[in-house]
Write a protein that holds these residues in place. Structure first.
Motif, PDB file in Angstrom:
ATOM      1  N   GLN A  61     -40.595   1.435  41.340  1.00 26.92           N
ATOM      2  CA  GLN A  61     -39.981   2.598  41.208  1.00 26.92           C
ATOM      3  C   GLN A  61     -39.848   3.403  42.735  1.00 26.92           C
ATOM      4  N   GLY A  62     -39.276   4.379  43.029  1.00 26.26           N
ATOM      5  CA  GLY A  62     -39.262   5.004  44.301  1.00 26.26           C
ATOM      6  C   GLY A  62     -38.348   4.598  45.244  1.00 26.26           C
ATOM      7  N   THR A  63     -38.091   5.182  46.592  1.00 29.38           N
ATOM      8  CA  THR A  63     -37.126   4.864  47.331  1.00 29.38           C
ATOM      9  C   THR A  63     -37.736   4.618  48.733  1.00 29.38           C
ATOM     10  N   ILE A  64     -37.023   3.833  49.461  1.00 30.79           N
ATOM     11  CA  ILE A  64     -37.534   3.672  51.006  1.00 30.79           C
ATOM     12  C   ILE A  64     -36.100   3.968  51.744  1.00 30.79           C
ATOM     13  N   GLY A 120     -31.883   6.705  57.525  1.00 30.51           N
ATOM     14  CA  GLY A 120     -30.600   7.438  56.209  1.00 30.51           C
ATOM     15  C   GLY A 120     -30.174   6.284  55.249  1.00 30.51           C
ATOM     16  N   LYS A 121     -30.597   4.783  55.551  1.00 33.92           N
ATOM     17  CA  LYS A 121     -29.858   3.917  54.727  1.00 33.92           C
ATOM     18  C   LYS A 121     -31.207   3.464  53.941  1.00 33.92           C
ATOM     19  N   THR A 122     -30.807   3.183  52.387  1.00 36.64           N
ATOM     20  CA  THR A 122     -31.490   2.704  51.441  1.00 36.64           C
ATOM     21  C   THR A 122     -31.897   1.161  51.642  1.00 36.64           C
ATOM     22  N   ILE A 123     -33.201   0.675  52.098  1.00 39.10           N
ATOM     23  CA  ILE A 123     -33.639  -0.634  52.161  1.00 39.10           C
ATOM     24  C   ILE A 123     -34.798  -1.205  51.096  1.00 39.10           C
ATOM     25  N   ALA A 124     -35.222  -0.220  50.075  1.00 39.11           N
ATOM     26  CA  ALA A 124     -35.877  -1.078  48.912  1.00 39.11           C
ATOM     27  C   ALA A 124     -35.294  -1.918  48.274  1.00 39.11           C
ATOM     28  N   GLY A 125     -35.942  -2.879  48.258  1.00 43.53           N
ATOM     29  CA  GLY A 125     -35.563  -4.032  47.464  1.00 43.53           C
ATOM     30  C   GLY A 125     -34.415  -5.023  48.108  1.00 43.53           C
ATOM     31  N   LYS A 126     -33.978  -4.698  49.409  1.00 45.72           N
ATOM     32  CA  LYS A 126     -33.269  -5.622  50.433  1.00 45.72           C
ATOM     33  C   LYS A 126     -34.134  -6.913  50.637  1.00 45.72           C
ATOM     34  N   ALA A 127     -33.426  -7.714  50.870  1.00 49.95           N
ATOM     35  CA  ALA A 127     -33.962  -9.011  51.420  1.00 49.95           C
ATOM     36  C   ALA A 127     -34.704  -9.073  52.814  1.00 49.95           C
ATOM     37  N   ALA A 128     -35.835  -9.710  52.997  1.00 48.36           N
ATOM     38  CA  ALA A 128     -36.333  -9.527  54.289  1.00 48.36           C
ATOM     39  C   ALA A 128     -35.532  -9.570  55.616  1.00 48.36           C
ATOM     40  N   GLN A 129     -34.643 -10.771  55.487  1.00 50.17           N
ATOM     41  CA  GLN A 129     -33.868 -10.885  56.718  1.00 50.17           C
ATOM     42  C   GLN A 129     -32.845  -9.730  57.012  1.00 50.17           C
TER      43      GLN A 129
END
Length: 235
Positions: A55-58, A62-71
């Motif tokens: 849960q939660g946001t990163i 200004g752009k969401t990166i939570a759960g995005k691929a490391a690269q």
């Protein structure tokens, strides 16, 4: 630049981060201090995409990166220097630096950045053809930091850069962190040497058992009795 809001992170059934929120402004050094197992490294791994929050946001710029691929997160401008250095030991110093720039196509600028790394860390220039596995611990830490800088990050995540190093080398590494910031890179620093970390940071967060329990200006936390007793040896 970086906004973390109420993230929960699990290893299986074990909750490592419990509603953690923090922010890092452009141009700052922000440090996370806390005991082993408090969740500091987990937080960095979650920001860099190695772990996904339940849960939660990163948000980064200004752009969401939570759960995005490391690269994808590296491409966005975040580089992570993990705990324990993790250099490619069977490759030369120069080959390690080249790997740091593997996503870049601006070859002339890559060459210029490599020369900049050699100015920041002259010992790496002397060792440029040497296998990185034969370097000392301090030299490997310099190489790991140099490799991360080769990606031209806007935000550099540093996990325990002083771990296992001699006191003189620790001073060198912390001086270099300040120099990297002066050149325009924002830094989120995880460090068990709370005294050194607070001495160079603008702001700090104290993490205990997955919670942020204290935050504020680094100079204020240096004087806080709770921090002195737990992390500064009662100084």
């Amino acid at each position: 630049m970086l906004t973390i809001n109420e993230i929960n992170v699990f290893y299986g059934n074990i909750q490592a981060l419990k509603g953690v929120s923090l922010e890092v402004n452009e141009g700052e050094i922000v440090t996370l201090i806390g005991a082993n197992g408090a969740g500091k490294s987990t937080l960095l791994k979650t920001v860099s995409g190695l772990l996904k929050p339940k849960q939660g946001t990163i948000e980064f710029q200004g752009k969401t990166i939570a759960g995005k691929a490391a690269q994808t997160i590296v491409k966005a401008g975040i580089s992570h220097v993990p705990e324990g250095r993790r250099v490619f030991s069977n490759m030369s110093v120069e080959e390690n630096l080249d790997l740091g720039a593997y996503l870049r196509k601006d070859h002339k600028a890559v060459a210029e950045d490599k020369e900049r790394i050699f100015k920041i860390f002259p010992i790496l220039l002397e060792r440029r053809k040497q296998l990185s596995g034969t370097l000392s611990g301090g030299e490997q830490q310099m190489l790991a930091m140099g490799r991360a800088i080769m990606a031209r990050p806007k935000l550099l995540l540093l996990d325990e850069p002083s771990m296992g190093l001699a006191p003189l080398m620790v001073k060198t590494i912390f001086h270099t962190i300040e120099e990297i910031r002066k050149e325009g890179t924002t830094i989120l620093l995880v460090e068990q040497n709370a005294h050194m970390a607070l001495s160079i940071a603008d702001r700090a967060y104290v993490i205990e058992t997955g919670h942020v329990v204290l935050s504020g200006l680094a100079k204020d936390l240096q004087e806080a009795e709770q921090v002195k007793a737990a992390y500064l040896g009662g100084l």
